[in-house]
Enzyme design. Structure first.
Site, PDB file in Angstrom:
ATOM      1  N   ASP A 145       0.817  -1.216   0.000  1.00 14.36           N
ATOM      2  CA  ASP A 145       0.000   0.000   0.000  1.00 14.36           C
ATOM      3  C   ASP A 145       0.849   1.265   0.000  1.00 14.36           C
ATOM      4  O   ASP A 145       0.346   2.338   0.321  1.00 14.36           O
ATOM      5  CB  ASP A 145      -0.950   0.002   1.192  1.00 14.36           C
ATOM      6  CG  ASP A 145      -0.215  -0.029   2.529  1.00 14.36           C
ATOM      7  OD1 ASP A 145       1.034  -0.173   2.541  1.00 14.36           O
ATOM      8  OD2 ASP A 145      -0.886   0.087   3.575  1.00 14.36           O
TER       9      ASP A 145
ATOM     10  N   LYS B 242      10.375   8.659  17.057  1.00 13.59           N
ATOM     11  CA  LYS B 242       9.628   9.906  17.060  1.00 13.59           C
ATOM     12  C   LYS B 242      10.329  11.041  17.829  1.00 13.59           C
ATOM     13  O   LYS B 242       9.772  11.624  18.758  1.00 13.59           O
ATOM     14  CB  LYS B 242       8.234   9.679  17.635  1.00 13.59           C
ATOM     15  CG  LYS B 242       7.414   8.703  16.819  1.00 13.59           C
ATOM     16  CD  LYS B 242       6.017   8.480  17.391  1.00 13.59           C
ATOM     17  CE  LYS B 242       5.229   7.509  16.542  1.00 13.59           C
ATOM     18  NZ  LYS B 242       3.879   7.245  17.066  1.00 13.59           N
TER      19      LYS B 242
ATOM     20  N   ASP C 201       2.184   6.695   1.704  1.00 15.93           N
ATOM     21  CA  ASP C 201       1.265   5.663   2.172  1.00 15.93           C
ATOM     22  C   ASP C 201      -0.124   6.030   1.659  1.00 15.93           C
ATOM     23  O   ASP C 201      -0.621   7.123   1.911  1.00 15.93           O
ATOM     24  CB  ASP C 201       1.298   5.638   3.701  1.00 15.93           C
ATOM     25  CG  ASP C 201       0.252   4.736   4.317  1.00 15.93           C
ATOM     26  OD1 ASP C 201      -0.504   4.081   3.581  1.00 15.93           O
ATOM     27  OD2 ASP C 201       0.174   4.689   5.557  1.00 15.93           O
TER      28      ASP C 201
END
Length: 333
Positions: free
Chosen positions: A110, A161, A221
């Site tokens: 995807d 992150k 994505d």
């Protein structure tokens, strides 16, 4: 060369399109997304591709049959219970007895990218790496796990992150890998296994050569309607090289229309993709819209920022608002 395509996601954010088909089979630029992916892999030298899917292989049967036309032999392997991102790949490569020295390309079913897959494999071979990770650069690292590499591209560590400006590195995992057969040797168990949380950090910790290769290839994505539309815009604008479906013809104004579709000369199209056998009536406006096959749009209707599934009917004069994702055969008034 062999490729493994991770295709077990349910695609819930693209519903209702994914209510009737797996996410890799949602049309993209006029054909199932997986068709374009496999055509690209074939061009990179892949001869056999195995899709790792959920519990049901039946929806992928058309893709298996399409393999010869796409240039690859296509297989499908199911997992009765979720095995995370790497568990099914580990099981597959062990059961097939992948030969050491013959790398395996792993990609996500995807992610839209025009990455140079052959170049990535070449870098992997030249470095003698156990694993190679394609990387992309981001402006805001706070939503990603950052991959920190040394001057020659060897991965040193992973930072989850980090706040913007707190780390010099801006490269993140782009979801395409090259693996040597021995990549799973440190993980002998069966069951769920994660590339991101276990395999790659474990290999780095063990001192294995894990290579990170950054590129300026397009990367997106496609898991939400907004990103799905953005991916089409990127292809129409030439920012992403992607094989269009046979019969899908580019037109002026960032438009692609299948040659079997009928578009009235008074219709206005901008950043639009029109699938096979669609009928676009007089004075219709299509802006930032993707129409799958057999859609009919009545006279004077306006469609903006929308995705219309196969067989949708839009009434004359209707206004289809941004964010609309219409299910197969829906009627919009």
């Amino acid at each position: 060369m062999r490729a493994v395509v991770l295709a077990g996601g349910r695609g819930t954010r693209l519903r209702p399109l994914t209510d009737t088909r797996p996410k890799p089979l949602v049309p993209f630029m006029g054909a199932p997304f997986a068709h374009g992916l496999l055509r690209g892999l074939a061009a990179a030298g892949v001869t056999r591709a195995t899709l790792l899917v959920g519990a049901d292989a039946a929806p992928f049967d058309p893709l298996v049959h399409a393999g010869p036309d796409l240039g690859v032999e296509v297989g499908v392997v199911t997992e009765a219970a979720p095995l995370d991102t790497a568990g099914a790949a580990r099981r597959l490569l062990r059961e097939d007895g992948a030969a050491d020295g013959d790398p395996v390309l792993v990609c996500n079913g995807d992610i839209l990218t025009d990455l140079d897959h052959a170049g990535l494999v070449s870098r992997h071979r030249a470095a003698g790496a156990v694993a190679t990770i394609a990387l992309t650069r981001v402006d805001d690292t706070s939503s990603f796990g950052v991959v920190v590499c040394d001057a020659v591209g060897r991965v040193e560590r992973f930072v989850e992150k980090p706040l913007p400006g707190t780390l010099a590195a801006d490269t993140v995992n782009a979801g395409t890998y090259v693996l040597a057969a021995r990549a799973f040797d440190p993980f002998p168990e069966d069951g769920p296994l994660s590339f991101e949380r276990a395999v790659f950090p474990g290999l780095v910790e063990a001192g294995a050569v894990v290579l990170g290769v950054a590129s300026d290839a397009y990367w997106q994505d496609l898991g939400t309607p907004e990103r799905y539309l953005a991916g089409h815009r990127a292809v129409l604008q030439g920012r992403c090289r992607w094989p269009a479906a046979p019969g899908l013809v580019p037109r002026e104004g960032l438009v692609a229309v299948h040659d079997s579709a009928s578009v009235d000369p008074s219709a206005v199209l901008d950043a639009a993709v029109v699938g096979a056998r669609c009928v676009i009536g007089p004075r219709v406006r299509l802006v930032d819209a993707v129409l799958h096959d057999d859609v009919v749009v009545g006279e004077g209707a306006h469609v903006r920022g929308a995705i219309l599934g196969p067989g949708v009917r839009v009434a004359a004069g209707a206004r289809v608002e941004p964010g609309t994702v219409a299910a197969d055969g829906a009627e919009l008034c």
